[in-house]
Scaffold this active site. Structure first.
Site, PDB file in Angstrom:
ATOM      1  N   HIS A 113       0.884  -1.257   0.673  1.00 46.31           N
ATOM      2  CA  HIS A 113      -0.202  -0.074   0.091  1.00 46.31           C
ATOM      3  C   HIS A 113       1.573   1.184   0.189  1.00 46.31           C
ATOM      4  CE1 HIS A 113      -3.750   2.158   1.758  1.00 46.31           C
ATOM      5  NE2 HIS A 113      -3.235   3.625   0.971  1.00 46.31           N
TER       6      HIS A 113
ATOM      7  N   HIS B 263       1.658   5.520  -1.932  1.00 45.96           N
ATOM      8  CA  HIS B 263       1.026   6.588  -2.475  1.00 45.96           C
ATOM      9  C   HIS B 263       2.442   6.701  -2.447  1.00 45.96           C
ATOM     10  CE1 HIS B 263      -2.716   6.709  -1.062  1.00 45.96           C
ATOM     11  NE2 HIS B 263      -2.542   6.055   0.157  1.00 45.96           N
TER      12      HIS B 263
ATOM     13  N   HIS C 122      -9.930   0.976   1.393  1.00 44.73           N
ATOM     14  CA  HIS C 122     -10.669   0.911   2.427  1.00 44.73           C
ATOM     15  C   HIS C 122     -11.635   1.611   3.045  1.00 44.73           C
ATOM     16  CE1 HIS C 122      -8.890   5.770   4.297  1.00 44.73           C
ATOM     17  NE2 HIS C 122      -9.972   5.169   4.741  1.00 44.73           N
TER      18      HIS C 122
ATOM     19  N   ASP D 103       1.244   2.402   3.576  1.00 42.65           N
ATOM     20  CA  ASP D 103       0.373   3.439   3.500  1.00 42.65           C
ATOM     21  C   ASP D 103       1.397   5.527   3.196  1.00 42.65           C
ATOM     22  OD1 ASP D 103      -1.933   4.777   2.655  1.00 42.65           O
ATOM     23  OD2 ASP D 103      -2.823   4.809   5.026  1.00 42.65           O
TER      24      ASP D 103
ATOM     25  N   HIS E  29      -4.415  -0.727   5.786  1.00 37.50           N
ATOM     26  CA  HIS E  29      -4.423   0.012   6.703  1.00 37.50           C
ATOM     27  C   HIS E  29      -5.507  -0.169   8.172  1.00 37.50           C
ATOM     28  CE1 HIS E  29      -7.349   2.675   4.717  1.00 37.50           C
ATOM     29  NE2 HIS E  29      -6.392   3.282   4.193  1.00 37.50           N
TER      30      HIS E  29
ATOM     31  N   LYS F 229      -8.607  -0.867  -6.303  1.00 35.65           N
ATOM     32  CA  LYS F 229      -9.034  -0.596  -4.967  1.00 35.65           C
ATOM     33  C   LYS F 229     -10.179   0.862  -4.854  1.00 35.65           C
ATOM     34  CE  LYS F 229      -8.165   1.486  -0.839  1.00 35.65           C
ATOM     35  NZ  LYS F 229      -6.710   2.584  -0.967  1.00 35.65           N
TER      36      LYS F 229
END
Length: 346
Positions: free
Chosen positions: A14, A16, A137, A248, A175, A100
């Site tokens: 995970h 970004h 999420h 994350d 997460h 996602k």
């Protein structure tokens, strides 16, 4: 006493990376230690089609250091208008690893996410048929639900009913932050799993609020009580393959974090492996670190572990930069609040 630890090169399930100048500045931080990463698609505009995923992957590859072997594993952003055929073709080609699902408004750049979960059921059924995992999420966004309860409520109201409607869908609860999340994630091995972040193993909500508002500890899902952190630590160090690393790591420039309405996200790519070695050693579980960081994620996604290795060495206190300079602005590196003594040396 252990002073050296060799592990199969880890993956981040995970991550970004953002885009533009931010991507160029922070991509090398992950590529240094990790072999692969699941790349989040919540750009502006989001990555919703195979063509957009292909273009984004090219930008990521261009941002990597020369000679890097890092592999970005691309995802598509699910919307109520996602084309099942485009999604399936992207997965079949090997371009896209997962999709996602963001509940609309749940986190950064999630405005295009799902409001009516019934509308995405045909896409989820197609994903189940082709073995394509869904990363989720897991928080409700209802105004009447306390922010600290949103994960547990999501499991009861949304995720469990959704999985009953599409029982063959592989789901990664991303997460997780609660004891309830940890308990649910191990309830259906092989079909259900969860990622746990570096920072949620190390901080609780006091880090954000005690002694003043500390925006660089603010993330979504927000850190919970200490009892929940301990439940996550127990899960991560258990050796149960239902749990694996997803940092994350989420960069924002300091001015975006330190504002009247600061962005949610903690950037931990730079020092994650040092943090995790410290955490697992203190828990008496260094022998479980390789499974959590390097083996269980590939197993769930149907991939082989990385063929190469990294070595961490224990010594004097390790110092990391307080921030990473990027063309978009400085990005503060996660401060674990404890001394770190493990460093990736090879």
């Amino acid at each position: 006493m252990t002073h050296s630890l060799t592990l199969t090169r880890p993956d981040d399930w995970h991550l970004h990376l953002r885009d533009g100048a931010m991507l160029t500045g922070i991509a090398p931080e992950t590529a240094r230690d990790f072999g692969r990463a699941i790349i989040m698609p919540n750009l502006v505009p989001p990555v919703v089609t195979a063509a957009q995923a292909l273009a984004y992957k090219a930008r990521i590859m261009a941002a990597l250091p020369e000679g890097s072997k890092f592999q970005p594993l691309m995802t598509l952003y699910l919307t109520e208008k996602t084309d099942p055929d485009d999604l399936a073709a992207a997965h079949a080609s090997g371009l896209v690893t997962a999709a996602k699902l963001y509940p609309a408004g749940a986190t950064t750049n999630s405005a295009s996410g799902v409001q009516n979960f019934v509308k995405v059921q045909p896409v989820l059924e197609r994903m189940a048929a082709i073995g394509m995992p869904m990363c989720v999420h897991g928080e409700v966004t209802d105004a009447d639900v306390d922010i600290f309860d949103r994960e547990a409520v999501f499991i009861d109201r949304v995720l469990d009913p959704l999985r009953r409607r599409v029982p063959d869908l592989k789901v990664v609860m991303e997460h997780i932050t609660t004891a309830e999340g940890a308990a649910y994630a191990k309830s259906d091995p092989g079909k259900l799993a969860a990622t746990i972040t570096t920072h949620h193993l190390m901080i609780n909500r006091n880090h954000i609020l005690s002694g003043g508002l500390r925006p660089h500890y603010y993330c979504l899902p927000v850190a919970k009580r200490e009892t929940h952190r301990l439940a996550l630590l127990k899960a991560a160090t258990s050796g149960n393959p239902s749990y694996f690393l997803g940092t994350d790591s989420a960069p924002h420039t300091d001015d975006a974090k330190e504002s009247a309405c600061g962005c949610a996200g903690i950037f931990s790519a730079t020092n994650t492996m040092s943090c995790l070695a410290e955490v697992f050693e203190r828990a008496g579980a260094l022998d479980k670190l390789e499974g959590f960081t390097s083996l269980f994620g590939p197993k769930f996604y149907g991939l082989a572990p990385n063929a190469d290795h990294i070595t961490l060495t224990k010594g004097a206190e390790v110092e990391f930069p307080s921030y990473i300079s990027t063309g978009a602005g400085p990005v503060t590196v996660f401060n674990p609040g404890i001394d770190l003594h493990w460093k990736v040396t090879d």
